[in-house]
Enzyme design. Structure first.
Site, PDB file in Angstrom:
ATOM      1  N   SER A  25       0.848  -1.199   0.000  1.00 20.01           N
ATOM      2  CA  SER A  25       0.000   0.000   0.000  1.00 20.01           C
ATOM      3  C   SER A  25       0.879   1.242   0.000  1.00 20.01           C
ATOM      4  O   SER A  25       2.046   1.194   0.421  1.00 20.01           O
ATOM      5  CB  SER A  25      -0.940  -0.016   1.210  1.00 20.01           C
ATOM      6  OG  SER A  25      -0.230  -0.313   2.389  1.00 20.01           O
ATOM      7  N   GLU A  58       1.021   5.471   0.838  1.00 19.65           N
ATOM      8  CA  GLU A  58       0.387   6.584   1.573  1.00 19.65           C
ATOM      9  C   GLU A  58       0.736   7.927   0.925  1.00 19.65           C
ATOM     10  O   GLU A  58       1.890   8.186   0.599  1.00 19.65           O
ATOM     11  CB  GLU A  58       0.883   6.553   3.030  1.00 19.65           C
ATOM     12  CG  GLU A  58       0.292   7.664   3.871  1.00 19.65           C
ATOM     13  CD  GLU A  58       0.612   7.473   5.347  1.00 19.65           C
ATOM     14  OE1 GLU A  58       0.463   6.355   5.862  1.00 19.65           O
ATOM     15  OE2 GLU A  58       1.027   8.470   5.973  1.00 19.65           O
ATOM     16  N   ASP A  79      -2.331  14.568  16.869  1.00 15.80           N
ATOM     17  CA  ASP A  79      -1.605  15.387  17.855  1.00 15.80           C
ATOM     18  C   ASP A  79      -2.271  16.750  17.932  1.00 15.80           C
ATOM     19  O   ASP A  79      -2.838  17.233  16.949  1.00 15.80           O
ATOM     20  CB  ASP A  79      -0.147  15.551  17.419  1.00 15.80           C
ATOM     21  CG  ASP A  79       0.591  14.225  17.446  1.00 15.80           C
ATOM     22  OD1 ASP A  79       0.621  13.589  18.519  1.00 15.80           O
ATOM     23  OD2 ASP A  79       1.110  13.824  16.391  1.00 15.80           O
ATOM     24  N   PHE A 131      12.553  14.760  11.119  1.00 15.94           N
ATOM     25  CA  PHE A 131      11.266  14.103  11.300  1.00 15.94           C
ATOM     26  C   PHE A 131      11.383  12.909  12.252  1.00 15.94           C
ATOM     27  O   PHE A 131      10.486  12.652  13.062  1.00 15.94           O
ATOM     28  CB  PHE A 131      10.718  13.688   9.928  1.00 15.94           C
ATOM     29  CG  PHE A 131       9.269  13.311   9.978  1.00 15.94           C
ATOM     30  CD1 PHE A 131       8.338  14.166  10.545  1.00 15.94           C
ATOM     31  CD2 PHE A 131       8.842  12.090   9.485  1.00 15.94           C
ATOM     32  CE1 PHE A 131       7.001  13.809  10.620  1.00 15.94           C
ATOM     33  CE2 PHE A 131       7.506  11.727   9.556  1.00 15.94           C
ATOM     34  CZ  PHE A 131       6.585  12.585  10.128  1.00 15.94           C
ATOM     35  N   HIS A 145       3.882  -1.023   3.712  1.00 16.84           N
ATOM     36  CA  HIS A 145       3.112   0.215   3.494  1.00 16.84           C
ATOM     37  C   HIS A 145       4.137   1.339   3.296  1.00 16.84           C
ATOM     38  O   HIS A 145       4.892   1.662   4.211  1.00 16.84           O
ATOM     39  CB  HIS A 145       2.240   0.494   4.721  1.00 16.84           C
ATOM     40  CG  HIS A 145       1.444   1.764   4.640  1.00 16.84           C
ATOM     41  ND1 HIS A 145       0.225   1.860   4.001  1.00 16.84           N
ATOM     42  CD2 HIS A 145       1.691   3.009   5.139  1.00 16.84           C
ATOM     43  CE1 HIS A 145      -0.247   3.094   4.097  1.00 16.84           C
ATOM     44  NE2 HIS A 145       0.629   3.818   4.780  1.00 16.84           N
TER      45      HIS A 145
END
Ligand code: FAD
Length: 277
Positions: free
Chosen positions: A9, A11, A102, A208, A258
């Protein structure tokens, strides 16, 4: 299991404007050649990407391959989320990724409802219509205080009705295997799909990873730092490291992969080809 039978998959990050929407559509068309199991589109709870998520999910879902909408209460109340769920259902969307999210920076307030509460709410409102994925953290969520809490809270999401999970990205396959051992010991048996983050630039991945609690092993971090001014070497090294980890994950029994595409097709395609999928 044969590699071709695993679930793959892709994203996308929720687009904020028309230019970004056009880019996502282009990447979707390119990655569509790989016949993924599904796509997903992130959701900026409380932020400006909500409409971008909804429209992108519905538009792409209409093209055939299922698209999962990421969703969270964020600071919104149940009425708004109930409305969104029914819009998705009526538009033929069948998958969700249910998250706590968040609190956006600069917004104060009490804590957000946890993902297990959202899963419960979705099941209450729409029964079994949606396949629900939730997040999993092989290297622990940054707020987790005790290692046992990670599985305990993960189990609560599954018990509330989640069908499967997608992990935060990591660069250490052992963290995933250990997490799966702990799931098995706790009787949690839903498929957990490793989240794969291609490495394309040094500063971005370091920044990140600090925020989301993903460890970059020292040997990887130092090599990437050395290649900071040499994009071709950085890309080649990053592709190798991530491909080798994917190989280990697949050989070790992961049910699929993913990919966090960050709305770019090339890095995912390079890894895909190196894996010989
Ligand atoms: P939770 O499962 O609620 O967990 C959050 C923390 O609280 C953990 O430390 C957990 O141990 C603890 N906890 C869980 N349940 C309880 C409980 N009932 N009581 C007390 N403590 C509890 N963010 C976005 O804004 N938009 C996105 O589209 C998005 N997509 C993501 C996709 C994936 C696959 C992943 C892994 C993350 C994604 N995120 C996204 C980031 C995510 O929103 C953050 O990591 C957020 O901090 C936690 O969300 P969660 O659903 O994992 O929360």
């Amino acid at each position: 299991m044969s590699r071709d039978k695993l679930s793959y998959s892709f994203e996308f990050s929720a687009p904020r404007d028309d230019e970004a929407i056009a880019k996502v559509k282009k990447v979707h068309a390119r990655l569509g050649e790989l016949s993924p199991h599904f796509y997903s589109v992130t959701y900026g709870a409380g932020g400006s990407t909500k409409d971008g998520t909804k429209q992108t999910v519905i538009d792409l879902n209409n093209l055939g391959t299922p698209v999962a909408a990421h969703i969270s209460f964020g600071t919104d109340g149940p009425d708004l989320i109930r409305g969104l769920l029914h819009e998705y259902k009526e538009a033929g969307v069948t998958r969700l990724v249910a998250l706590r999210g968040d609190i956006p920076s600069g917004v104060s307030g009490k804590g957000l409802p946890h993902a297990n509460e959202l899963v419960e709410f979705i099941r209450h409102e729409t029964g079994d219509h949606f396949h629900i994925d939730v997040a999993a953290y092989p290297e622990f969520h940054p707020e987790t205080r005790h290692v046992d809490d990670e599985i305990r809270y993960f189990k609560m999401k599954v018990d509330a009705g989640a069908n499967s999970a997608i992990t935060q990205y990591f660069y250490n396959a052992d963290a995933y295997f250990r997490f799966m051992d702990r799931c098995n010991a706790a009787g949690v048996d839903v498929p957990v799909f490793p989240g794969i983050m291609p490495i394309t630039n040094y500063d971005g991945i370091v920044r990140f990873s600090k925020i989301c609690g993903a460890e970059i092993p020292q040997w990887i971090e130092k090599t990437l730092r050395n290649y900071k001014e040499d994009p071709a070497s950085l890309k080649a090294f990053g592709d190798d490291v991530v491909t080798q980890m994917c190989e280990r994950l697949i050989d070790g029994g992961a049910p699929g992969l993913h990919f966090y595409t960050l709305n770019q097709s090339a890095p995912t395609l390079r890894i895909w080809n190196k894996l010989g999928l």
